[in-house]
Write a protein that holds these residues in place. Structure first.
Motif, PDB file in Angstrom:
ATOM      1  N   THR A   1     -13.232  90.741  62.114  1.00  0.00           N
ATOM      2  CA  THR A   1     -12.474  89.883  62.736  1.00  0.00           C
ATOM      3  C   THR A   1     -11.867  89.129  61.998  1.00  0.00           C
ATOM      4  O   THR A   1     -10.706  87.948  61.851  1.00  0.00           O
ATOM      5  CB  THR A   1     -12.716  88.806  64.648  1.00  0.00           C
ATOM      6  OG1 THR A   1     -13.761  88.218  64.180  1.00  0.00           O
ATOM      7  CG2 THR A   1     -12.542  90.157  65.341  1.00  0.00           C
ATOM      8  N   GLN A   2     -12.902  88.600  60.541  1.00  0.00           N
ATOM      9  CA  GLN A   2     -12.021  87.604  59.706  1.00  0.00           C
ATOM     10  C   GLN A   2     -11.486  87.874  58.800  1.00  0.00           C
ATOM     11  O   GLN A   2     -10.311  86.475  58.659  1.00  0.00           O
ATOM     12  CB  GLN A   2     -13.604  87.351  58.820  1.00  0.00           C
ATOM     13  CG  GLN A   2     -13.866  87.896  57.595  1.00  0.00           C
ATOM     14  CD  GLN A   2     -15.222  88.874  58.602  1.00  0.00           C
ATOM     15  OE1 GLN A   2     -15.426  89.218  59.753  1.00  0.00           O
ATOM     16  NE2 GLN A   2     -16.249  89.451  57.597  1.00  0.00           N
ATOM     17  N   TYR A   3     -10.774  88.845  59.065  1.00  0.00           N
ATOM     18  CA  TYR A   3      -9.571  89.765  58.075  1.00  0.00           C
ATOM     19  C   TYR A   3      -8.309  89.650  59.054  1.00  0.00           C
ATOM     20  O   TYR A   3      -7.221  89.656  58.578  1.00  0.00           O
ATOM     21  CB  TYR A   3      -9.745  90.774  58.151  1.00  0.00           C
ATOM     22  CG  TYR A   3     -11.372  90.945  56.645  1.00  0.00           C
ATOM     23  CD1 TYR A   3     -10.869  90.256  55.983  1.00  0.00           C
ATOM     24  CD2 TYR A   3     -12.037  92.166  56.825  1.00  0.00           C
ATOM     25  CE1 TYR A   3     -12.199  90.280  55.130  1.00  0.00           C
ATOM     26  CE2 TYR A   3     -12.397  92.577  56.127  1.00  0.00           C
ATOM     27  CZ  TYR A   3     -13.152  91.699  55.112  1.00  0.00           C
ATOM     28  OH  TYR A   3     -13.954  91.503  53.856  1.00  0.00           O
ATOM     29  N   VAL A   4      -8.226  88.894  60.059  1.00  0.00           N
ATOM     30  CA  VAL A   4      -7.239  88.770  61.446  1.00  0.00           C
ATOM     31  C   VAL A   4      -5.643  88.245  60.576  1.00  0.00           C
ATOM     32  O   VAL A   4      -4.840  88.080  61.087  1.00  0.00           O
ATOM     33  CB  VAL A   4      -7.379  87.840  62.231  1.00  0.00           C
ATOM     34  CG1 VAL A   4      -7.755  87.063  62.372  1.00  0.00           C
ATOM     35  CG2 VAL A   4      -6.168  88.432  63.854  1.00  0.00           C
ATOM     36  N   ASN A   5      -6.514  87.431  59.129  1.00  0.00           N
ATOM     37  CA  ASN A   5      -5.288  86.205  59.094  1.00  0.00           C
ATOM     38  C   ASN A   5      -4.931  86.741  57.265  1.00  0.00           C
ATOM     39  O   ASN A   5      -3.795  85.757  56.765  1.00  0.00           O
ATOM     40  CB  ASN A   5      -5.316  84.783  58.710  1.00  0.00           C
ATOM     41  CG  ASN A   5      -5.387  84.691  60.252  1.00  0.00           C
ATOM     42  OD1 ASN A   5      -4.858  84.682  61.345  1.00  0.00           O
ATOM     43  ND2 ASN A   5      -5.900  83.104  60.240  1.00  0.00           N
ATOM     44  N   SER A   6      -5.440  87.776  56.776  1.00  0.00           N
ATOM     45  CA  SER A   6      -5.350  88.374  55.721  1.00  0.00           C
ATOM     46  C   SER A   6      -4.600  89.694  56.045  1.00  0.00           C
ATOM     47  O   SER A   6      -5.218  90.999  54.764  1.00  0.00           O
ATOM     48  CB  SER A   6      -6.206  88.081  54.693  1.00  0.00           C
ATOM     49  OG  SER A   6      -8.024  87.960  55.161  1.00  0.00           O
ATOM     50  N   ILE A   7      -4.089  90.426  56.647  1.00  0.00           N
ATOM     51  CA  ILE A   7      -4.280  91.887  56.435  1.00  0.00           C
ATOM     52  C   ILE A   7      -2.800  92.490  54.938  1.00  0.00           C
ATOM     53  O   ILE A   7      -2.082  91.660  55.573  1.00  0.00           O
ATOM     54  CB  ILE A   7      -3.826  92.239  58.248  1.00  0.00           C
ATOM     55  CG1 ILE A   7      -4.631  91.864  58.853  1.00  0.00           C
ATOM     56  CG2 ILE A   7      -3.408  94.124  57.715  1.00  0.00           C
ATOM     57  CD1 ILE A   7      -4.390  92.060  60.606  1.00  0.00           C
TER      58      ILE A   7
ATOM     59  N   ARG B   1     -10.977  89.524  71.709  1.00  0.00           N
ATOM     60  CA  ARG B   1     -10.751  90.408  71.282  1.00  0.00           C
ATOM     61  C   ARG B   1      -9.986  91.604  71.422  1.00  0.00           C
ATOM     62  O   ARG B   1      -7.701  91.303  70.770  1.00  0.00           O
ATOM     63  CB  ARG B   1     -11.362  90.532  70.344  1.00  0.00           C
ATOM     64  CG  ARG B   1     -12.429  89.739  69.477  1.00  0.00           C
ATOM     65  CD  ARG B   1     -10.833  88.776  68.364  1.00  0.00           C
ATOM     66  NE  ARG B   1     -12.301  87.546  67.773  1.00  0.00           N
ATOM     67  CZ  ARG B   1     -12.093  87.113  66.608  1.00  0.00           C
ATOM     68  NH1 ARG B   1     -10.347  86.607  66.683  1.00  0.00           N
ATOM     69  NH2 ARG B   1     -12.351  85.967  66.733  1.00  0.00           N
TER      70      ARG B   1
ATOM     71  N   GLY C   1       0.396  95.057  59.068  1.00  0.00           N
ATOM     72  CA  GLY C   1      -0.327  94.153  59.810  1.00  0.00           C
ATOM     73  C   GLY C   1      -0.175  95.297  61.294  1.00  0.00           C
ATOM     74  O   GLY C   1      -1.281  94.671  62.161  1.00  0.00           O
TER      75      GLY C   1
ATOM     76  N   LYS D   1      -0.951  89.994  69.642  1.00  0.00           N
ATOM     77  CA  LYS D   1      -0.298  90.015  68.791  1.00  0.00           C
ATOM     78  C   LYS D   1       0.387  90.846  68.359  1.00  0.00           C
ATOM     79  O   LYS D   1       1.525  90.888  67.459  1.00  0.00           O
ATOM     80  CB  LYS D   1      -1.751  89.934  66.980  1.00  0.00           C
ATOM     81  CG  LYS D   1      -2.251  88.231  67.081  1.00  0.00           C
ATOM     82  CD  LYS D   1      -3.315  88.614  65.999  1.00  0.00           C
ATOM     83  CE  LYS D   1      -4.102  86.931  65.748  1.00  0.00           C
ATOM     84  NZ  LYS D   1      -2.982  86.057  66.001  1.00  0.00           N
TER      85      LYS D   1
ATOM     86  N   SER E   1      -6.814  89.691  72.256  1.00  0.00           N
ATOM     87  CA  SER E   1      -5.865  88.089  71.337  1.00  0.00           C
ATOM     88  C   SER E   1      -5.050  89.628  70.030  1.00  0.00           C
ATOM     89  O   SER E   1      -4.080  89.424  70.247  1.00  0.00           O
ATOM     90  CB  SER E   1      -6.733  87.586  70.716  1.00  0.00           C
ATOM     91  OG  SER E   1      -6.288  87.683  69.445  1.00  0.00           O
TER      92      SER E   1
ATOM     93  N   TYR F   1      -7.068  95.846  53.350  1.00  0.00           N
ATOM     94  CA  TYR F   1      -7.496  94.990  54.182  1.00  0.00           C
ATOM     95  C   TYR F   1      -7.201  95.412  55.709  1.00  0.00           C
ATOM     96  O   TYR F   1      -5.881  95.487  56.080  1.00  0.00           O
ATOM     97  CB  TYR F   1      -7.298  93.336  53.934  1.00  0.00           C
ATOM     98  CG  TYR F   1      -7.001  92.682  52.359  1.00  0.00           C
ATOM     99  CD1 TYR F   1      -8.817  92.607  52.597  1.00  0.00           C
ATOM    100  CD2 TYR F   1      -6.974  92.755  51.465  1.00  0.00           C
ATOM    101  CE1 TYR F   1      -9.548  91.829  50.601  1.00  0.00           C
ATOM    102  CE2 TYR F   1      -7.461  92.536  50.297  1.00  0.00           C
ATOM    103  CZ  TYR F   1      -8.380  92.104  49.911  1.00  0.00           C
ATOM    104  OH  TYR F   1      -8.500  92.014  48.773  1.00  0.00           O
TER     105      TYR F   1
END
Length: 267
Positions: A70-76, A236, A210, A243, A239, A80
């Motif tokens: 989940t750490q990649y949620v803002n860098s898709i 998750r 995305g 999104k 969430s 990635y």
């Protein structure tokens, strides 16, 4: 290319060179480790099963493990993702010589799938102390990169040999050395093609990275029986769904988006 899309072909390759093939685990992390909600690497469940005496001797393990990070949620973006397949070899109580032989098997696998190994470069990193669950680990990692003409140098996976393994609790330690080698199946396929990183069985370049990332993550969560809620893994699921709905401005999935969802579930 069919070798990458068929887990059986890859399983057969590693089985033929002496690995014990382990079935993929559900992506839910076990209650023992409260640091993560999901399995984030193929080796995680293998260590716990070894400690439960399911694996009774030192051996080399191969698992085609779906993971969710989940750490990649803002860098898709291209390369990635949130959900992907992490084919992993794990060596428990193996010697450094056996570990090096394992790396040779991976090089043979790369040639088997058609990867140009002359385009692979590596970088090394030492770990003096790396805490992982109930273990303190020391060793060395090798990071692998592939020179893809249209995107440049991309990381495809890494390998670590821990020659010092200590328990940080009072339980008995039965693991004295540990090797962990894993590569992103999607990145390997991406290196072999001019298609999108996210393409599965058909060309999906008309969809944004995305949308495809959240569709693939939601499909993996769903087939593992996780439902949207306010707590734990269910949060998750909720969430990611929200999104995706926001990306679509509340509309239903298009025909192509539905097609990609079906492909993710099959994959």
């Amino acid at each position: 290319m069919s070798n990458l899309l068929s887990p059986n072909d890859t399983n057969d390759f590693f089985s033929n060179v002496g690995y014990k093939i382990i079935k993929p685990h559900k992506i839910m992390e076990t209650p023992k480790n409260n640091e993560t909600v999901f399995i984030t690497a193929g080796i995680q469940p293998s260590i716990e099963e070894y400690e439960k005496n399911k694996y009774l001797k030192a051996l080399q393990i191969f698992v085609m493990q779906p993971v969710l990070r989940t750490q990649y949620v803002n860098s898709i973006g291209e390369g990635y993702s949130l959900a992907f397949v992490n084919p992993t070899t794990a060596g428990i109580n193996v010697s450094y010589k056996e570990y090096k032989r394992n790396l040779e098997n991976w090089m043979n696998y790369f040639e088997f799938i058609g990867l140009d190994i002359s385009k692979i470069t590596t970088e090394e990193k030492n770990y003096k102390s790396n805490k992982w669950g109930s273990f303190n680990l020391s060793g060395k990692s090798i990071f692998y990169y592939y020179n893809k003409p249209d995107t440049g140098k991309i990381e495809i996976g890494d390998s670590t040999y821990y020659d010092k393994v200590e328990k940080n609790d009072s339980s008995e330690n039965t693991i004295y050395s540990l090797s962990d080698t894993g590569f992103g199946l999607e990145r390997l396929r991406w290196c072999l093609s001019d298609k999108s990183y996210y393409d599965l069985f058909s060309d999906s370049r008309d969809l944004s990275p995305g949308k495809k990332a959240f569709i693939s993550a939601i499909s993996l969560i769903a087939i593992n029986g996780i439902v949207p809620s306010q707590k734990s893994a269910g949060y998750r699921a909720r969430s990611f769904s929200k999104k995706l709905v926001n990306m679509n401005n509340g509309r239903n999935l298009t025909v192509n988006e539905q097609k990609y969802l079906i492909e993710c579930i099959k994959y």
